[in-house]
Design a protein around this motif. Structure first.
Motif, PDB file in Angstrom:
ATOM      1  N   SER A 111       1.329   6.902   0.356  1.00  0.00           N
ATOM      2  CA  SER A 111       2.569   7.401   0.948  1.00  0.00           C
ATOM      3  C   SER A 111       2.592   6.977   2.441  1.00  0.00           C
ATOM      4  O   SER A 111       1.378   6.984   2.961  1.00  0.00           O
ATOM      5  CB  SER A 111       2.705   9.085   1.010  1.00  0.00           C
ATOM      6  OG  SER A 111       2.741   9.287  -0.509  1.00  0.00           O
ATOM      7  N   ALA A 112       3.535   6.745   3.054  1.00  0.00           N
ATOM      8  CA  ALA A 112       3.634   6.538   4.599  1.00  0.00           C
ATOM      9  C   ALA A 112       4.760   7.056   5.198  1.00  0.00           C
ATOM     10  O   ALA A 112       5.805   7.588   4.391  1.00  0.00           O
ATOM     11  CB  ALA A 112       3.587   4.900   4.559  1.00  0.00           C
ATOM     12  N   ALA A 113       4.649   7.312   6.509  1.00  0.00           N
ATOM     13  CA  ALA A 113       5.848   8.007   7.285  1.00  0.00           C
ATOM     14  C   ALA A 113       6.055   7.088   8.535  1.00  0.00           C
ATOM     15  O   ALA A 113       5.106   6.247   8.772  1.00  0.00           O
ATOM     16  CB  ALA A 113       5.425   9.390   7.682  1.00  0.00           C
ATOM     17  N   GLU A 114       7.236   6.834   8.911  1.00  0.00           N
ATOM     18  CA  GLU A 114       7.462   6.077  10.068  1.00  0.00           C
ATOM     19  C   GLU A 114       8.127   6.922  11.120  1.00  0.00           C
ATOM     20  O   GLU A 114       8.916   7.740  10.934  1.00  0.00           O
ATOM     21  CB  GLU A 114       8.666   4.953   9.783  1.00  0.00           C
ATOM     22  CG  GLU A 114       9.105   4.203  10.832  1.00  0.00           C
ATOM     23  CD  GLU A 114       9.842   3.009  10.483  1.00  0.00           C
ATOM     24  OE1 GLU A 114      10.179   2.103  11.215  1.00  0.00           O
ATOM     25  OE2 GLU A 114      10.213   2.866   9.191  1.00  0.00           O
ATOM     26  N   GLY A 115       7.340   6.573  12.276  1.00  0.00           N
ATOM     27  CA  GLY A 115       7.530   7.539  13.497  1.00  0.00           C
ATOM     28  C   GLY A 115       7.506   6.621  14.666  1.00  0.00           C
ATOM     29  O   GLY A 115       6.476   5.976  14.945  1.00  0.00           O
ATOM     30  N   GLY A 116       8.550   6.498  15.584  1.00  0.00           N
ATOM     31  CA  GLY A 116       8.397   5.627  16.857  1.00  0.00           C
ATOM     32  C   GLY A 116       8.186   4.095  16.557  1.00  0.00           C
ATOM     33  O   GLY A 116       7.576   3.470  17.096  1.00  0.00           O
ATOM     34  N   GLY A 117       8.646   3.643  15.419  1.00  0.00           N
ATOM     35  CA  GLY A 117       8.532   2.353  15.245  1.00  0.00           C
ATOM     36  C   GLY A 117       7.283   2.015  14.452  1.00  0.00           C
ATOM     37  O   GLY A 117       7.097   0.831  14.300  1.00  0.00           O
ATOM     38  N   THR A 118       6.405   2.854  14.184  1.00  0.00           N
ATOM     39  CA  THR A 118       5.224   2.829  13.640  1.00  0.00           C
ATOM     40  C   THR A 118       4.879   3.212  12.390  1.00  0.00           C
ATOM     41  O   THR A 118       5.379   4.599  12.052  1.00  0.00           O
ATOM     42  CB  THR A 118       3.807   3.296  14.412  1.00  0.00           C
ATOM     43  OG1 THR A 118       4.181   2.594  15.724  1.00  0.00           O
ATOM     44  CG2 THR A 118       2.584   2.842  13.952  1.00  0.00           C
ATOM     45  N   LYS A 119       4.499   2.734  11.399  1.00  0.00           N
ATOM     46  CA  LYS A 119       4.306   3.164   9.869  1.00  0.00           C
ATOM     47  C   LYS A 119       3.021   3.520   9.648  1.00  0.00           C
ATOM     48  O   LYS A 119       2.032   2.983   9.992  1.00  0.00           O
ATOM     49  CB  LYS A 119       4.508   2.070   8.803  1.00  0.00           C
ATOM     50  CG  LYS A 119       6.130   1.678   8.894  1.00  0.00           C
ATOM     51  CD  LYS A 119       6.209   0.569   7.768  1.00  0.00           C
ATOM     52  CE  LYS A 119       7.791  -0.188   7.927  1.00  0.00           C
ATOM     53  NZ  LYS A 119       7.929  -0.951   6.751  1.00  0.00           N
ATOM     54  N   THR A 120       2.824   4.823   9.292  1.00  0.00           N
ATOM     55  CA  THR A 120       1.289   5.441   9.522  1.00  0.00           C
ATOM     56  C   THR A 120       1.280   5.902   7.733  1.00  0.00           C
ATOM     57  O   THR A 120       2.165   6.552   6.939  1.00  0.00           O
ATOM     58  CB  THR A 120       1.461   6.577  10.340  1.00  0.00           C
ATOM     59  OG1 THR A 120       1.642   6.191  11.364  1.00  0.00           O
ATOM     60  CG2 THR A 120      -0.127   7.183  10.097  1.00  0.00           C
ATOM     61  N   ILE A 121       0.002   5.533   7.129  1.00  0.00           N
ATOM     62  CA  ILE A 121      -0.345   6.045   5.953  1.00  0.00           C
ATOM     63  C   ILE A 121      -0.614   7.514   6.048  1.00  0.00           C
ATOM     64  O   ILE A 121      -1.240   8.076   7.044  1.00  0.00           O
ATOM     65  CB  ILE A 121      -1.732   5.412   5.484  1.00  0.00           C
ATOM     66  CG1 ILE A 121      -1.468   3.748   5.297  1.00  0.00           C
ATOM     67  CG2 ILE A 121      -2.146   6.063   4.399  1.00  0.00           C
ATOM     68  CD1 ILE A 121      -0.692   3.529   4.284  1.00  0.00           C
ATOM     69  N   THR A 122       0.085   8.374   5.408  1.00  0.00           N
ATOM     70  CA  THR A 122      -0.030   9.913   5.024  1.00  0.00           C
ATOM     71  C   THR A 122      -1.025  10.101   3.882  1.00  0.00           C
ATOM     72  O   THR A 122      -1.743  11.128   3.793  1.00  0.00           O
ATOM     73  CB  THR A 122       1.224  10.464   5.153  1.00  0.00           C
ATOM     74  OG1 THR A 122       1.861  10.156   3.907  1.00  0.00           O
ATOM     75  CG2 THR A 122       1.936  10.344   6.373  1.00  0.00           C
ATOM     76  N   ASP A 123      -1.254   9.159   2.883  1.00  0.00           N
ATOM     77  CA  ASP A 123      -1.970   9.516   1.775  1.00  0.00           C
ATOM     78  C   ASP A 123      -2.274   8.261   1.069  1.00  0.00           C
ATOM     79  O   ASP A 123      -1.582   7.403   1.099  1.00  0.00           O
ATOM     80  CB  ASP A 123      -1.184  10.475   0.540  1.00  0.00           C
ATOM     81  CG  ASP A 123      -1.921  10.774  -0.459  1.00  0.00           C
ATOM     82  OD1 ASP A 123      -3.448  11.164  -0.148  1.00  0.00           O
ATOM     83  OD2 ASP A 123      -1.456  10.892  -1.694  1.00  0.00           O
ATOM     84  N   LEU A 124      -3.557   8.106   0.640  1.00  0.00           N
ATOM     85  CA  LEU A 124      -4.247   6.801   0.151  1.00  0.00           C
ATOM     86  C   LEU A 124      -5.256   7.069  -0.993  1.00  0.00           C
ATOM     87  O   LEU A 124      -5.988   7.797  -0.489  1.00  0.00           O
ATOM     88  CB  LEU A 124      -4.667   5.956   1.324  1.00  0.00           C
ATOM     89  CG  LEU A 124      -5.305   4.548   0.849  1.00  0.00           C
ATOM     90  CD1 LEU A 124      -4.059   3.732   0.408  1.00  0.00           C
ATOM     91  CD2 LEU A 124      -5.863   3.830   2.220  1.00  0.00           C
TER      92      LEU A 124
END
Length: 97
Positions: free
Chosen positions: A81-94
């Motif tokens: 799962s990933a979230a996008e904030g401030g133009g950056t995609k960040t993995i939230t669960d792997l």
């Protein structure tokens, strides 16, 4: 005029909720590259659909805690799962499949 304001505010809230919900969807893919020095991981998302559907584009994601990357290697199939904030995609669960 007040009714129109309420309708527009409701429509905006619904669209924001739909965007946030889609950002947290579980996805599947294959790890193509891990850069532990820069805390990034590249994943080629698996396309859902009919037999013969191709693979998706490779996307790069930021990882907040580099230690979470230790058990993973290029070629591993994962659910994420990933979230996008401030133009950056960040993995939230792997997780490995």
């Amino acid at each position: 005029m007040r009714a129109m304001t309420i309708i527009l505010a409701s429509a905006t809230a619904v669209s924001m909720f739909a965007t946030a919900a889609s950002a947290q969807q579980n996805m599947t893919g294959t790890i193509t590259k891990i850069d532990r020095l820069n805390s990034t991981i590249s994943i080629q998302q698996t396309q859902s659909g009919t037999v013969g559907a191709g693979s998706g584009a490779i996307q790069e994601f930021k990882v907040q805690d580099t230690n979470k990357l230790e058990p993973f290697h290029a070629g591993d199939k994962v659910n994420f799962s990933a979230a996008e904030g401030g133009g950056t995609k960040t993995i939230t669960d792997l997780k490995k499949q």
